[in-house]
Design an enzyme around this catalytic site. Structure first.
Site, short mmCIF file in Angstrom:
data_model
loop_
_atom_site.label_atom_id
_atom_site.label_comp_id
_atom_site.label_asym_id
_atom_site.label_seq_id
_atom_site.Cartn_x
_atom_site.Cartn_y
_atom_site.Cartn_z
N ASN A 177 -8.58 -48.34 -50.35
CA ASN A 177 -8.37 -48.95 -49.03
C ASN A 177 -8.33 -47.82 -48.01
O ASN A 177 -7.35 -47.08 -47.95
CB ASN A 177 -7.04 -49.72 -49.05
CG ASN A 177 -6.63 -50.20 -47.68
OD1 ASN A 177 -7.44 -50.25 -46.75
ND2 ASN A 177 -5.36 -50.57 -47.53
N TRP A 178 -9.39 -47.70 -47.23
CA TRP A 178 -9.46 -46.59 -46.27
C TRP A 178 -8.63 -46.87 -45.01
O TRP A 178 -8.51 -45.99 -44.16
CB TRP A 178 -10.93 -46.32 -45.89
CG TRP A 178 -11.62 -45.44 -46.89
CD1 TRP A 178 -11.17 -45.10 -48.14
CD2 TRP A 178 -12.88 -44.77 -46.72
NE1 TRP A 178 -12.07 -44.27 -48.75
CE2 TRP A 178 -13.13 -44.05 -47.92
CE3 TRP A 178 -13.82 -44.72 -45.70
CZ2 TRP A 178 -14.27 -43.27 -48.10
CZ3 TRP A 178 -14.97 -43.94 -45.88
CH2 TRP A 178 -15.19 -43.23 -47.07
N LYS A 179 -8.10 -48.07 -44.88
CA LYS A 179 -7.32 -48.43 -43.69
C LYS A 179 -8.10 -48.05 -42.42
O LYS A 179 -9.32 -48.16 -42.42
CB LYS A 179 -5.95 -47.75 -43.72
CG LYS A 179 -5.24 -47.90 -45.05
CD LYS A 179 -3.80 -47.51 -44.97
CE LYS A 179 -3.20 -47.53 -46.36
NZ LYS A 179 -1.77 -47.52 -46.38
N HIS A 238 -2.49 -57.54 -46.84
CA HIS A 238 -1.89 -56.21 -47.02
C HIS A 238 -0.58 -56.18 -46.23
O HIS A 238 -0.49 -56.78 -45.15
CB HIS A 238 -2.87 -55.14 -46.52
CG HIS A 238 -2.44 -53.75 -46.89
ND1 HIS A 238 -1.46 -53.08 -46.20
CD2 HIS A 238 -2.84 -52.92 -47.90
CE1 HIS A 238 -1.28 -51.89 -46.76
NE2 HIS A 238 -2.11 -51.77 -47.80
N GLU A 275 0.64 -54.07 -44.34
CA GLU A 275 0.49 -53.60 -42.96
C GLU A 275 0.00 -54.72 -42.05
O GLU A 275 0.35 -54.78 -40.88
CB GLU A 275 -0.46 -52.38 -42.93
CG GLU A 275 0.23 -51.15 -43.53
CD GLU A 275 -0.69 -50.12 -44.14
OE1 GLU A 275 -1.91 -50.16 -43.90
OE2 GLU A 275 -0.16 -49.26 -44.89
N GLU A 328 2.14 -54.29 -54.33
CA GLU A 328 2.35 -53.05 -53.58
C GLU A 328 3.74 -53.06 -52.95
O GLU A 328 3.95 -53.67 -51.89
CB GLU A 328 1.32 -52.94 -52.46
CG GLU A 328 -0.11 -52.94 -52.93
CD GLU A 328 -1.02 -52.27 -51.91
OE1 GLU A 328 -1.56 -51.22 -52.22
OE2 GLU A 328 -1.14 -52.80 -50.80
N GLY A 369 2.06 -45.23 -48.75
CA GLY A 369 1.89 -44.11 -47.82
C GLY A 369 3.13 -43.24 -47.67
O GLY A 369 3.21 -42.43 -46.76
N SER A 391 1.17 -45.12 -53.23
CA SER A 391 1.19 -43.67 -53.50
C SER A 391 0.64 -43.32 -54.88
O SER A 391 1.13 -42.39 -55.53
CB SER A 391 2.60 -43.11 -53.30
OG SER A 391 3.01 -43.29 -51.95
N GLY A 398 -4.63 -46.05 -51.26
CA GLY A 398 -4.86 -45.76 -49.84
C GLY A 398 -5.25 -44.31 -49.66
O GLY A 398 -6.40 -43.92 -49.83
N GLY A 399 -4.27 -43.45 -49.38
CA GLY A 399 -4.51 -42.05 -49.05
C GLY A 399 -5.44 -41.33 -50.02
O GLY A 399 -6.36 -40.63 -49.59
C1 PEP Z 1 -2.51 -49.10 -49.67
O1 PEP Z 1 -2.95 -48.88 -48.56
O2 PEP Z 1 -2.69 -50.21 -50.15
C2 PEP Z 1 -1.82 -48.04 -50.39
C3 PEP Z 1 -1.36 -48.28 -51.60
O3 PEP Z 1 -1.69 -46.82 -49.74
P1 PEP Z 1 -1.21 -45.43 -50.40
O4 PEP Z 1 -1.96 -45.24 -51.69
O5 PEP Z 1 -1.56 -44.38 -49.39
O6 PEP Z 1 0.26 -45.53 -50.65
#
Ligand code: PEP
Length: 255
Positions: free
Chosen positions: A13-15, A99, A101, A169, A175, A214, A235-236
């Site tokens: 997920n590049w957000k 999500h 967010e 999640e 993040g 993470s 994500g990251g």
């Molecule tokens: C996400 O955006 O769904 C996520 C899990 O981010 P991260 O891996 O950066 O915690």
């Protein structure tokens, strides 16, 4: 892992990250995938502005593509939104829905998430339905209650086992660098599998359940080894081809 018939999925997920030049990363992921056994799916969900380019960069490879949200309607007066049909039209196959967010920033309720997941089905996309508790909810001992209620409310009426993906999640792990312990992950994933079994008798093992929060090359193997974890939503660490491929490699090694 070891949840039977599910094909694992490593999803990025590049957000709100990425410009045209980020397609170099897609090309690296796409070519890197060819060096691993084809035993797990791999997906990148870039921002909507890049989806078309990413579909093109991934074409001819095993890398799948998707979006990060869609509207429940197929068209109309919804400035700034995109329809599931638009995602399918440019070659996307998946869409992340609900999500945390989006639930937090855009007030998305589970009812809205279910309507978006129905829209994904209508357009022939696979929705990745996200659920997870906040730190406050965990500390109040409400994790299972919150996750169960989000799951029940976010899966649409016409769903069946294989038609969707669930991503657990924990909001406090997204993040933040804080990762849920394997025990915490196992407890929630077992519960999700149990709820899916009640709702879809005989099909519970067909729905991939991803862990997100993470996940990095250094902790992926341990998290992916947990029973009923069928992959990750990342994500990251999905922004760097090397890190994302290392997570994919950890997944392939489990098979
Ligand atoms: C996400 O955006 O769904 C996520 C899990 O981010 P991260 O891996 O950066 O915690």
């Amino acid at each position: 892992m070891e949840s039977g018939m599910v094909r694992p999925l490593i999803a990025g997920n590049w957000k709100m990250n990425g410009l045209s030049q980020s397609c170099d990363t897609i090309a690296s992921i796409a070519s890197g995938l060819a060096t691993y056994d084809d035993v797990a799916d791999c997906l990148i969900c870039p921002p909507a502005t890049l989806l078309s380019k990413v579909v093109e960069a991934a074409s001819g490879s095993r890398l799948k593509t998707g979006a990060q949200d869609c509207h429940a309607s197929s068209s109309g007066a919804h400035t700034g939104d995109i329809a599931a049909e638009m995602i399918a039209d440019i070659g996307g196959e998946y869409v992340i829905i609900g999500h945390s967010e989006r639930r937090a920033d855009h007030g998305e309720t589970s009812e809205m998430v279910a309507a978006k997941a129905e829209a994904a089905f209508r357009a022939g996309l696979t929705p990745i339905i996200c659920i997870g508790e906040t730190l406050e909810e965990r500390e109040a001992g409400r994790t299972i209650e919150v996750v169960s209620s989000q799951l029940a409310g976010s899966i649409p009426a016409s769903a069946f086992g294989k038609s969707f993906v669930v991503a657990y999640e924990p909001v406090w792990a997204i993040g933040t660098g804080k990762v849920a312990s394997t025990g915490q992950v196992e407890e929630v994933h077992d519960k999700i599998r149990e709820i899916l079994g009640e709702r879809f008798p005989g099909q519970a093992d067909e729905t991939p359940i991803l862990y997100g929060g993470s996940m990095k090359p250094g902790n992926a193997a341990e998290l992916l080894a947990v029973e009923n974890v069928d992959g990750g939503l990342i994500g990251g660490a999905s922004l760097k081809a090397e890190d994302f491929l290392a997570i994919y490699a950890a997944c392939v090694t489990q098979k």
